[in-house]
Enzyme design. Structure first.
Site, PDB file in Angstrom:
ATOM      1  N   ALA A 110      -4.410  -2.264   1.502  1.00 24.38           N
ATOM      2  CA  ALA A 110      -5.635  -3.005   1.137  1.00 24.38           C
ATOM      3  C   ALA A 110      -5.378  -3.845  -0.109  1.00 24.38           C
ATOM      4  O   ALA A 110      -6.237  -3.984  -0.970  1.00 24.38           O
ATOM      5  CB  ALA A 110      -6.790  -2.032   0.907  1.00 24.38           C
ATOM      6  N   GLN A 157      -3.454  -7.587  -1.581  1.00 25.33           N
ATOM      7  CA  GLN A 157      -3.833  -9.004  -1.485  1.00 25.33           C
ATOM      8  C   GLN A 157      -3.959  -9.455  -0.034  1.00 25.33           C
ATOM      9  O   GLN A 157      -4.925 -10.110   0.328  1.00 25.33           O
ATOM     10  CB  GLN A 157      -2.767  -9.859  -2.185  1.00 25.33           C
ATOM     11  CG  GLN A 157      -2.680  -9.643  -3.669  1.00 25.33           C
ATOM     12  CD  GLN A 157      -3.795 -10.384  -4.391  1.00 25.33           C
ATOM     13  OE1 GLN A 157      -4.976 -10.113  -4.200  1.00 25.33           O
ATOM     14  NE2 GLN A 157      -3.413 -11.327  -5.207  1.00 25.33           N
ATOM     15  N   ILE A 158      -2.947  -9.098   0.781  1.00 22.70           N
ATOM     16  CA  ILE A 158      -3.020  -9.535   2.191  1.00 22.70           C
ATOM     17  C   ILE A 158      -4.071  -8.711   2.930  1.00 22.70           C
ATOM     18  O   ILE A 158      -4.873  -9.243   3.690  1.00 22.70           O
ATOM     19  CB  ILE A 158      -1.644  -9.434   2.896  1.00 22.70           C
ATOM     20  CG1 ILE A 158      -0.594 -10.253   2.151  1.00 22.70           C
ATOM     21  CG2 ILE A 158      -1.742  -9.919   4.336  1.00 22.70           C
ATOM     22  CD1 ILE A 158       0.810 -10.204   2.736  1.00 22.70           C
ATOM     23  N   ASP A 196      -5.714   2.530   2.320  1.00 22.04           N
ATOM     24  CA  ASP A 196      -4.693   2.365   1.284  1.00 22.04           C
ATOM     25  C   ASP A 196      -4.528   3.710   0.591  1.00 22.04           C
ATOM     26  O   ASP A 196      -5.433   4.548   0.606  1.00 22.04           O
ATOM     27  CB  ASP A 196      -5.132   1.302   0.256  1.00 22.04           C
ATOM     28  CG  ASP A 196      -3.960   0.693  -0.514  1.00 22.04           C
ATOM     29  OD1 ASP A 196      -3.670  -0.505  -0.316  1.00 22.04           O
ATOM     30  OD2 ASP A 196      -3.337   1.418  -1.323  1.00 22.04           O
ATOM     31  N   ASN A 215       7.549  -6.708   4.043  1.00 20.90           N
ATOM     32  CA  ASN A 215       8.928  -7.228   3.947  1.00 20.90           C
ATOM     33  C   ASN A 215       9.921  -6.161   3.512  1.00 20.90           C
ATOM     34  O   ASN A 215       9.514  -5.193   2.883  1.00 20.90           O
ATOM     35  CB  ASN A 215       8.947  -8.372   2.931  1.00 20.90           C
ATOM     36  CG  ASN A 215       8.570  -9.690   3.582  1.00 20.90           C
ATOM     37  OD1 ASN A 215       9.069 -10.015   4.653  1.00 20.90           O
ATOM     38  ND2 ASN A 215       7.694 -10.432   2.936  1.00 20.90           N
ATOM     39  N   HIS A 269      13.079 -13.570   8.806  1.00 21.29           N
ATOM     40  CA  HIS A 269      12.161 -14.063   7.784  1.00 21.29           C
ATOM     41  C   HIS A 269      12.874 -14.027   6.432  1.00 21.29           C
ATOM     42  O   HIS A 269      12.541 -13.246   5.553  1.00 21.29           O
ATOM     43  CB  HIS A 269      10.914 -13.177   7.774  1.00 21.29           C
ATOM     44  CG  HIS A 269       9.810 -13.692   6.910  1.00 21.29           C
ATOM     45  ND1 HIS A 269       9.411 -15.003   6.895  1.00 21.29           N
ATOM     46  CD2 HIS A 269       9.003 -13.056   6.025  1.00 21.29           C
ATOM     47  CE1 HIS A 269       8.404 -15.148   6.046  1.00 21.29           C
ATOM     48  NE2 HIS A 269       8.151 -13.991   5.495  1.00 21.29           N
TER      49      HIS A 269
HETATM   50  N1  APR Z   1       0.068   3.513   2.679  1.00 26.25           N
HETATM   51  C1  APR Z   1      -0.878   2.558   2.536  1.00 26.25           C
HETATM   52  N2  APR Z   1      -0.867   1.618   1.596  1.00 26.25           N
HETATM   53  C2  APR Z   1       0.158   1.648   0.733  1.00 26.25           C
HETATM   54  C3  APR Z   1       1.181   2.606   0.800  1.00 26.25           C
HETATM   55  C4  APR Z   1       1.112   3.572   1.839  1.00 26.25           C
HETATM   56  N3  APR Z   1       2.032   4.510   1.989  1.00 26.25           N
HETATM   57  N4  APR Z   1       2.054   2.345  -0.207  1.00 26.25           N
HETATM   58  C5  APR Z   1       1.585   1.263  -0.867  1.00 26.25           C
HETATM   59  N5  APR Z   1       0.443   0.841  -0.309  1.00 26.25           N
HETATM   60  C6  APR Z   1      -0.430  -0.264  -0.699  1.00 26.25           C
HETATM   61  C7  APR Z   1      -0.538  -0.517  -2.189  1.00 26.25           C
HETATM   62  O1  APR Z   1      -1.375   0.468  -2.806  1.00 26.25           O
HETATM   63  C8  APR Z   1      -1.136  -1.918  -2.222  1.00 26.25           C
HETATM   64  O2  APR Z   1      -2.544  -1.904  -2.307  1.00 26.25           O
HETATM   65  O3  APR Z   1       0.028  -1.500  -0.185  1.00 26.25           O
HETATM   66  C9  APR Z   1      -0.706  -2.514  -0.866  1.00 26.25           C
HETATM   67  C10 APR Z   1       0.165  -3.742  -0.979  1.00 26.25           C
HETATM   68  O4  APR Z   1      -0.626  -4.740  -1.541  1.00 26.25           O
HETATM   69  P1  APR Z   1      -0.052  -5.835  -2.560  1.00 26.25           P
HETATM   70  O5  APR Z   1       0.759  -5.156  -3.594  1.00 26.25           O
HETATM   71  O6  APR Z   1      -1.205  -6.674  -3.000  1.00 26.25           O
HETATM   72  O7  APR Z   1       0.941  -6.689  -1.643  1.00 26.25           O
HETATM   73  P2  APR Z   1       0.569  -7.854  -0.596  1.00 26.25           P
HETATM   74  O8  APR Z   1       0.640  -9.164  -1.278  1.00 26.25           O
HETATM   75  O9  APR Z   1      -0.636  -7.504   0.165  1.00 26.25           O
HETATM   76  O10 APR Z   1       1.870  -7.789   0.351  1.00 26.25           O
HETATM   77  C11 APR Z   1       2.144  -6.642   1.131  1.00 26.25           C
HETATM   78  O11 APR Z   1       3.413  -7.872   2.758  1.00 26.25           O
HETATM   79  O12 APR Z   1       4.216 -10.085   2.785  1.00 26.25           O
HETATM   80  C12 APR Z   1       4.521  -8.733   2.529  1.00 26.25           C
HETATM   81  O13 APR Z   1       6.245  -8.902   0.842  1.00 26.25           O
HETATM   82  C13 APR Z   1       4.896  -8.514   1.082  1.00 26.25           C
HETATM   83  O14 APR Z   1       5.803  -6.334   1.456  1.00 26.25           O
HETATM   84  C14 APR Z   1       4.678  -7.033   0.959  1.00 26.25           C
HETATM   85  C15 APR Z   1       3.470  -6.773   1.858  1.00 26.25           C
END
Ligand code: APR
Length: 308
Positions: free
Chosen positions: A12, A14-15, A35, A122, A177
């Protein structure tokens, strides 16, 4: 009355948050935002539920730290994991994100066994491979989002260069990618006109170089994370093609079983995406140079998979 579809967003950040917004705006169905961070999915779900009356989005939203809440999801979109920071390549994320994806895969396997899974985390091609291996879901039902985004970046830069509508540019970016992705110039057109007849080689070379580095360009500007609006939009297009059986032809990270001479890995190739998931991998004729680049890109993905 048709039952609303259920979309599980695993991650939950940014994406993930942007995905939830787009699910509401495009009326895809009910959304579960999961999350491990306490409060984040709940806070985003609450905020988005207050946007629903403004735009008339009739969807149920649940923010949760309990993976069991994804039960019965039709589609799972996985963004759990770390994003890049400036100076990092996507491959630098492999070990950390592999652990997270393994965990998430266990949850999806247990609670949403019939779902269509779109991986965004990624390094994409390795993470989607891992997701399929850990869930043991049919390869048609586990795909990675990369080609739609890389293609959109190519289309956007070409449309800017030519000062035409983005919808007039048709293109494909295949391969992994990473910075060795393959913009397929020979199939790129503007209003049906081959792109090579509209732009000189040097401009096309420069634009394709920018496409390969576009994710990094965003990271360098943001400094605290990577692109999120366009990755979310791209994953939504894939989810819609599946949920509404649109049978769109899209570049996605799909399991290759000999197509293009590539076997046993996930790589960006053109597919037909419909209610059956990946219904067909399309094998288009490439120039020798493009074939060479695709195989180079496949080698890089194989190396990453070996690290797993
Ligand atoms: N289960 C669920 N969520 C998790 C877990 C898990 N085991 N581990 C980490 N997270 C959550 C984090 O708490 C965080 O809220 O994943 C989320 C990732 O969000 P961001 O850090 O904002 O990253 P975001 O920009 O959404 O990108 C996510 O997509 O494009 C790819 O390279 C990017 O690998 C990255 C992913």
């Amino acid at each position: 009355m048709a039952k609303r579809k259920k979309i599980a967003l695993i991650g939950a950040g940014q994406i993930g948050g942007t995905l939830a917004l787009l699910c509401g705006l495009r009326n895809l169905g009910d959304v579960v935002l999961f999350d491990v961070a306490e409060g984040t999915p709940q806070g985003k779900a609450l905020d988005l539920s207050h946007l629903a009356p403004v735009f008339g989005c009739d969807f149920q939203l649940l923010g949760t730290n309990n993976i069991a809440d994804i039960k019965g999801a039709d589609v799972c979109i996985v963004t759990a994991g770390l994003p890049r920071k400036p100076g990092m390549s996507r491959d630098d994320l492999v070990k950390t994100n592999a652990e997270i994806v393994r965990n998430v895969a266990r949850g999806i396997k247990e609670h949403a066994p019939g779902s269509f899974v779109i991986v965004v985390t990624n390094p994409l091609d390795a993470m989607v491979y891992l997701m399929q291996r850990e869930t043991a879901f049919p390869t048609s039902h586990v795909v990675g989002m990369a080609g739609v985004l890389d293609t959109a970046r190519y289309q956007a830069f070409l449309a800017q260069e030519l000062n035409v509508s983005v919808s007039s540019v048709s293109a494909f970016v295949l391969g992994g990618h990473g910075d060795d992705m393959v913009p397929v110039r020979s199939y790129t057109t503007c209003g049906g006109i081959p792109i090579e007849r509209m732009l000189p080689k040097e401009r096309l070379d420069a634009i394709e170089k920018r496409v390969r580095g576009a994710g990094g360009e965003v990271v360098a500007l943001l400094k605290t994370g990577s692109a999120f609006y366009s990755p979310a939009a791209s994953a939504i297009q894939m989810a819609e093609s599946y949920l509404f059986d649109q049978k769109r032809v899209l570049a996605v990270a799909a399991y290759c079983q000999g197509q293009y001479g590539i076997k046993g890995i996930y790589l960006g190739v053109p597919v037909i995406l419909g209610a059956g998931g990946v219904e067909k991998v399309l094998e288009i004729e490439l120039t020798d140079a493009e074939k060479g680049q695709l195989h180079e890109s496949a080698k890089r993905v194989e190396e990453l998979i070996r690290i797993l």
